[in-house]
Design a protein around this motif. Structure first.
Motif, mmCIF file in Angstrom:
data_model
loop_
_atom_site.group_PDB
_atom_site.id
_atom_site.type_symbol
_atom_site.label_atom_id
_atom_site.label_comp_id
_atom_site.label_asym_id
_atom_site.label_seq_id
_atom_site.Cartn_x
_atom_site.Cartn_y
_atom_site.Cartn_z
ATOM 1 N N PHE A 59 21.809 43.719 78.096
ATOM 2 C CA PHE A 59 22.829 44.488 77.391
ATOM 3 C C PHE A 59 23.227 45.732 78.163
ATOM 4 N N ALA A 63 27.077 45.620 79.048
ATOM 5 C CA ALA A 63 27.840 46.362 78.050
ATOM 6 C C ALA A 63 29.049 47.050 78.695
ATOM 7 N N GLN A 74 28.754 44.333 70.398
ATOM 8 C CA GLN A 74 27.491 44.197 71.140
ATOM 9 C C GLN A 74 26.369 44.987 70.469
ATOM 10 N N GLN A 77 25.256 42.915 67.496
ATOM 11 C CA GLN A 77 24.432 41.783 67.947
ATOM 12 C C GLN A 77 23.043 42.269 68.370
#
Length: 190
Positions: A59, A63, A74, A77
């Motif tokens: 991530f 990201a 994101q 999640q």
């Protein structure tokens, strides 16, 4: 009869020692199984932590914070994933915490059984020595009884011979008339 009791005591003691040793081995096996399960839970927790670190790295690398909607998605999640990981980690921790008292109890019970088995082995050895001593005493007593039996057989034979001689003497003295207290009449008649 005493020899049978001694043999029975030796037999029972020996099997009780073996039974205690088998129980100790079973308890040891249960402790090892509990330890193996604890290691699995620990490995699972390490895997979850490693997966979490890897996911965080993915991530952080992917990201795109320049687009607020993508960043929000994101983050959501990631929040769902972290919640799932937290739930899994809590379940693993609870399972490990539940196993630890059982492992301690099993370990303590196994140590007690090993101590008892050692004491039973000492008792069995002592009883075996006592049984051997009783066997020697019984053998000595048997030898003594056999000697007495032989001597009694000789005495019975001598009594039989004496009775035969007394009958012959009585038969020989029957024709002689009684003479006061010096020679009594046969059969007690005067």
């Amino acid at each position: 009869m005493r020899y049978d009791k001694r043999l029975l005591c030796t037999f029972v003691t020996k099997w009780m020692g073996w039974l205690a040793a088998v129980l100790a081995a079973v308890l040891l096996a249960l402790v090892l199984v509990a330890i193996q399960k604890g290691l699995r839970v620990q490995h699972s927790a390490h895997t979850v932590v490693s997966d979490l670190r890897t996911t965080n790295q993915f991530f952080s690398q992917r990201a795109d914070f320049s687009a607020p909607a993508a960043a929000q998605r994101q983050v959501e999640q990631l929040e769902v994933l972290l919640t799932q990981l937290n739930t899994t980690g809590a379940a693993d921790t609870d399972q490990l915490a539940g196993l630890l008292p059982d492992m301690r109890s099993l370990l303590a019970a196994g140590q007690g059984d090993v101590t008892i088995a050692g004491r039973l082995r000492t008792v069995a050895t002592t009883l075996q020595g006592g049984a051997a001593s009783l066997h020697r005493i019984a053998a000595d007593a048997n030898t003594t009884v056999t000697g007495v039996d032989d001597q009694l057989a000789v005495a019975i034979d001598l009594v039989g011979r004496l009775n035969t001689e007394l009958r012959r003497t009585t038969t020989k003295l029957a024709p002689i008339p009684a003479q006061d207290a010096i020679i009594p009449a046969p059969g007690g008649a005067r």
